[in-house]
Structure formats: structure tokens, C-alpha cells
Motif scaffolding. Structure first.
Motif, PDB file in Angstrom:
ATOM      1  N   ARG A 123      27.524  99.465  55.201  1.00  0.00           N
ATOM      2  CA  ARG A 123      26.492 100.075  54.370  1.00  0.00           C
ATOM      3  C   ARG A 123      26.816 101.552  54.169  1.00  0.00           C
ATOM      4  NH1 ARG A 123      20.766  99.530  56.710  1.00  0.00           N
ATOM      5  NH2 ARG A 123      21.991 100.089  58.530  1.00  0.00           N
ATOM      6  N   LEU A 124      26.662 102.010  52.956  1.00  0.00           N
ATOM      7  CA  LEU A 124      26.777 103.432  52.664  1.00  0.00           C
ATOM      8  C   LEU A 124      25.544 103.804  51.851  1.00  0.00           C
ATOM      9  CD1 LEU A 124      30.483 104.139  51.730  1.00  0.00           C
ATOM     10  CD2 LEU A 124      29.305 104.568  53.846  1.00  0.00           C
ATOM     11  N   HIS A 125      25.580 104.986  51.251  1.00  0.00           N
ATOM     12  CA  HIS A 125      24.415 105.385  50.462  1.00  0.00           C
ATOM     13  C   HIS A 125      24.177 104.414  49.320  1.00  0.00           C
ATOM     14  CE1 HIS A 125      24.158 108.892  52.880  1.00  0.00           C
ATOM     15  NE2 HIS A 125      25.421 109.157  52.641  1.00  0.00           N
ATOM     16  N   ASN A 126      25.238 103.930  48.759  1.00  0.00           N
ATOM     17  CA  ASN A 126      25.091 102.852  47.782  1.00  0.00           C
ATOM     18  C   ASN A 126      26.345 101.995  47.750  1.00  0.00           C
ATOM     19  OD1 ASN A 126      27.000 103.710  45.724  1.00  0.00           O
ATOM     20  ND2 ASN A 126      25.616 105.450  45.448  1.00  0.00           N
ATOM     21  N   ASN A 127      26.219 100.886  47.061  1.00  0.00           N
ATOM     22  CA  ASN A 127      27.270  99.891  47.043  1.00  0.00           C
ATOM     23  C   ASN A 127      28.562 100.354  46.388  1.00  0.00           C
ATOM     24  OD1 ASN A 127      26.945  97.591  48.346  1.00  0.00           O
ATOM     25  ND2 ASN A 127      26.417  96.333  46.572  1.00  0.00           N
ATOM     26  N   GLU A 152      31.811  90.076  45.402  1.00  0.00           N
ATOM     27  CA  GLU A 152      31.897  91.544  45.327  1.00  0.00           C
ATOM     28  C   GLU A 152      33.063  92.096  46.166  1.00  0.00           C
ATOM     29  OE1 GLU A 152      30.230  93.431  43.155  1.00  0.00           O
ATOM     30  OE2 GLU A 152      29.583  91.442  42.474  1.00  0.00           O
ATOM     31  N   PHE A 153      33.168  91.662  47.399  1.00  0.00           N
ATOM     32  CA  PHE A 153      34.251  92.184  48.235  1.00  0.00           C
ATOM     33  C   PHE A 153      35.612  91.727  47.695  1.00  0.00           C
ATOM     34  CE2 PHE A 153      30.800  93.002  51.173  1.00  0.00           C
ATOM     35  CZ  PHE A 153      31.189  94.185  51.784  1.00  0.00           C
ATOM     36  N   GLU A 203      35.913  93.269  56.821  1.00  0.00           N
ATOM     37  CA  GLU A 203      34.920  93.785  55.880  1.00  0.00           C
ATOM     38  C   GLU A 203      33.679  92.913  55.912  1.00  0.00           C
ATOM     39  OE1 GLU A 203      36.944  93.682  52.101  1.00  0.00           O
ATOM     40  OE2 GLU A 203      38.365  95.225  52.708  1.00  0.00           O
ATOM     41  N   GLY A 204      32.595  93.441  55.354  1.00  0.00           N
ATOM     42  CA  GLY A 204      31.377  92.639  55.270  1.00  0.00           C
ATOM     43  C   GLY A 204      30.150  93.524  55.227  1.00  0.00           C
ATOM     44  N   VAL A 205      29.049  92.950  54.810  1.00  0.00           N
ATOM     45  CA  VAL A 205      27.814  93.725  54.693  1.00  0.00           C
ATOM     46  C   VAL A 205      27.310  94.099  56.087  1.00  0.00           C
ATOM     47  CG1 VAL A 205      27.154  92.636  52.508  1.00  0.00           C
ATOM     48  CG2 VAL A 205      26.310  91.695  54.675  1.00  0.00           C
ATOM     49  N   ASN A 206      26.388  95.048  56.151  1.00  0.00           N
ATOM     50  CA  ASN A 206      25.966  95.526  57.466  1.00  0.00           C
ATOM     51  C   ASN A 206      25.251  94.422  58.246  1.00  0.00           C
ATOM     52  OD1 ASN A 206      22.857  96.194  57.650  1.00  0.00           O
ATOM     53  ND2 ASN A 206      23.533  96.629  55.575  1.00  0.00           N
ATOM     54  N   LEU A 215      30.531 102.281  48.769  1.00  0.00           N
ATOM     55  CA  LEU A 215      31.135 101.402  49.764  1.00  0.00           C
ATOM     56  C   LEU A 215      32.427 100.804  49.219  1.00  0.00           C
ATOM     57  CD1 LEU A 215      30.899  99.900  52.492  1.00  0.00           C
ATOM     58  CD2 LEU A 215      29.650  98.112  51.305  1.00  0.00           C
ATOM     59  N   MET A 216      32.363 100.318  47.998  1.00  0.00           N
ATOM     60  CA  MET A 216      33.528  99.648  47.429  1.00  0.00           C
ATOM     61  C   MET A 216      34.655 100.642  47.115  1.00  0.00           C
ATOM     62  SD  MET A 216      32.726  96.588  47.738  1.00  0.00           S
ATOM     63  CE  MET A 216      31.283  95.550  48.017  1.00  0.00           C
ATOM     64  N   THR A 217      34.274 101.840  46.640  1.00  0.00           N
ATOM     65  CA  THR A 217      35.285 102.864  46.356  1.00  0.00           C
ATOM     66  C   THR A 217      35.991 103.263  47.648  1.00  0.00           C
ATOM     67  OG1 THR A 217      33.728 103.698  44.738  1.00  0.00           O
ATOM     68  CG2 THR A 217      35.612 105.093  45.187  1.00  0.00           C
TER      69      THR A 217
END
Ligand SMILES: Nc1nc2c(ncn2[C@@H]2O[C@H](COP(=O)(O)OP(=O)(O)OP(=O)(O)O)[C@@H](O)[C@H]2O)c(=O)[nH]1
Ligand SMILES: [Mg+2]
Length: 281
Positions: free
Chosen positions: A173-177, A220-221, A86-89, A180-182
Motif C-alpha cells: 500500500r502507498l498513498h495511491n495505487n 493489475e500487478f 508482490e501483492g496488496v497489503n 505503488l505500481m510506478t
């Protein structure tokens, strides 16, 4: 001047001349190098009386980080041993998957890959290229397919094939954070449903050049799924290394390896000596 260079220069001026240590300058430099205000203050207090600053810093870093240095190890009884990255883009997830695949292959393990970053078609293409090059089986789907369904197919397939390791790539990255988490949470649930011990490792990929943001990323993750550890990438660049020490100090996050380049062979165990060498030249 890069933060590393600055820290180096403060250190080179201060090392061995304890009486002349300007603690404000030292503290500022540590803060600028992303150690964070709290840790910078704590370290300054402990370092300011040191005769040999670099030796003293080494002792401090060892105190904080030695207990946290780990390795990417699998349990061969689990087939497959499932690792979610996992991780940010842009943090280096996909490249790290190639590095891990290569490392496990060298241990004579069979490695499958799940392309669960379905947000962009290019993400799957990038991973397919690596899989081809390395000779790994890849489970993938069209862009925009539910990543959890790709994870389901991948784990089912890897189980049937009795593969040793399944590496799961995820979107950064998705449309919003929240999305992404869901989505990540769902992916974990699906894996866990198929194998109640999976995923066996949840690894956060952290770009060392990002500095302070790493702290938020770990926080966050970590809320979605407890993290087994982190892999630090781009330690070959001009990393603001202090943040790595800070997350070790604050979250006690094990460091399972470091990325030192863009090739599949550029992966190694974290070493305090090497880290300090980068820090101080
Ligand atoms: N110098 C260096 N570059 C790296 C390292 N790891 C990854 N990169 C580069 O960083 C960029 C992003 O890497 P990716 O592996 O695509 O990152 P990602 O996390 O999968 O990104 P997204 O799929 O967009 O979320 C690529 O250009 C990689 O070649 C590293 O350890 N050192
Ligand atoms: Mg990627």
C-alpha cells in the motif's frame, strides 16, 4: 453460512443423486463461492449430468489446475537467484518471505532478504524480526527511503557475498495505487540493470479469503511486470476457494505454493485433493 459450507451442503445433498441436481442452485452456489459467472455457468453445464458430482468436479479442476501447479525452484547457477514478492497489503508477502527463506535454508542455500517495503517502519521491523529468527542477512533502510535504492544495495551486497537467494519484500500500500505500481516498476528496472536476468521470479501473493478481488489483483500487478506465478495464502481459513480456480482458468497463472498458517513452516505445494477436501469436507 460460509460459502465453502454452502457449497459443501449443496454438494452433500446433490452428490450421487444426479437426477435431483438443481442446476440453478448449483450455479448460484458456484457463483457465491467466487468461481465467477462465466466459469460457474461453464462448470454447471458440464457437471449437471454427472453421476457423481464431486468426482466430476475433481476432473474439471484437474483439467484447469493440474497444468498450473508448480513449485518454488531456483536455478543454482544464478547467484543470487532474485525473487520479488508482490501483492496488496495484508496478503501475506512478509510472512511468505519467512516461509520461503526457511524452505531454501533447508535446501542448504544461503538466503538474503531485501526490505523494500519502506512505506512503514513497522514493515521493516517485522521483516527484521523474521530475519533474526531465521538467521538471514537483511538489507534495509529508514522508512520512506526509495525502495529501489534498497533493492540496489541488496542485490549488490548479495552478489558480492555470492548468496544463493535474494528475497525482495515490497509494499502493498502507498498513498495511491499509481504510486505503488510506478514504484514497483522502478524496483524491477533497478534489479534488471544490475543483473539483466533479474528478477528471476516475480511472485504475486494472493490471500485466498479475498474472493473476487483476486482477479483484479492478478490483472493489475501483471501489467507492471509479467508474473511468474502466484502463492495462495490463508488457505487454512474460510477461503472462498472458487476465485483461485477462476484466476487459474482466466490467467493461466501458475500456482507456486500455498500458505496454510502464520508460522514459517506453514508452506506447501498446492494440492487439488487437499483443496477439494477443504471445499467439500
Ligand atoms: N492464517 C494465515 N495467516 C497468514 C498467512 N499468511 C500470512 N498470514 C497473516 O496475515 C497477516 C498479514 O501478513 P503479512 O505477511 O504481514 O502481509 P503483507 O502482505 O506483508 O502485508 P503488508 O506488509 O501490510 O503489505 C499477518 O497477521 C500474518 O500472520 C497464512 O497462510 N495463513
Ligand atoms: Mg509486509
Amino acid at each position: 453460512m460460509s460459502f465453502f459450507k454452502k457449497l459443501k451442503s449443496v454438494f452433500s445433498r446433490l452428490t450421487g443423486s444426479a437426477s435431483k441436481i438443481d442446476e440453478f442452485e448449483l450455479e448460484d452456489t458456484l457463483i457465491e463461492a467466487d468461481f465467477g459467472v462465466e466459469l460457474a455457468a461453464k462448470l454447471t453445464k458440464e457437471l449437471k449430468r454427472a453421476d457423481d458430482l464431486s468426482a466430476a468436479l475433481k476432473v474439471k479442476l484437474e483439467e484447469i489446475m493440474l497444468p498450473l501447479i508448480g513449485e518454488m525452484q531456483i536455478d543454482r547457477e544464478k547467484k543470487p537467484f532474485v525473487i520479488v514478492l508482490e501483492g496488496v497489503n495484508g496478503s501475506g508477502k512478509t510472512t511468505t518471505i519467512a516461509k520461503l527463506a526457511r524452505m531454501f535454508q533447508r535446501q542448504e542455500l544461503t538466503v538474503d532478504i531485501a526490505a523494500c517495503d519502506t512505506f512503514r517502519a513497522a514493515a521493516t521491523d517485522q521483516l527484521s524480526e523474521w530475519a533474526n529468527r531465521l538467521g538471514c542477512r537483511i538489507f534495509k533502510a529508514d522508512a520512506q527511503r526509495d525502495p529501489a535504492s534498497v533493492a540496489f544495495e541488496a542485490l549488490s551486497g548479495a552478489k558480492t557475498a555470492q548468496s544463493d537467494v535474494l528475497l525482495v519484500d515490497t509494499a502493498g500500500r502507498l498513498h495511491n495505487n499509481t504510486n505503488l505500481m510506478t514504484e514497483l516498476a522502478k524496483l524491477h528496472r533497478v534489479l534488471n540493470k544490475l543483473d539483466e536476468t533479474a528478477p528471476h521470479l516475480t511472485v504475486l501473493v494472493l490471500d485466498a479469503t479475498t474472493g473476487q478481488n483476486l482477479v483484479d489483483q492478478v490483472r493489475e500487478f501483471g501489467k507492471v511486470q509479467p508474473l511468474s506465478g502466484g502463492i495462495i495464502t490463508k488457505l487454512d481459513g474460510h477461503a472462498k476457494g472458487g476465485a483461485i480456480v477462476r484466476i487459474a482458468d482466466e490467467f493461466k497463472l501458475p500456482i507456486l505454493g500455498v500458505g496454510k498458517g502464520e508460522r514459517e513452516t506453514d508452506f506447501e505445494k498446492f494440492s487439488i485433493d487437499k483443496f477439494l477436501k477443504d471445499l467439500m469436507g
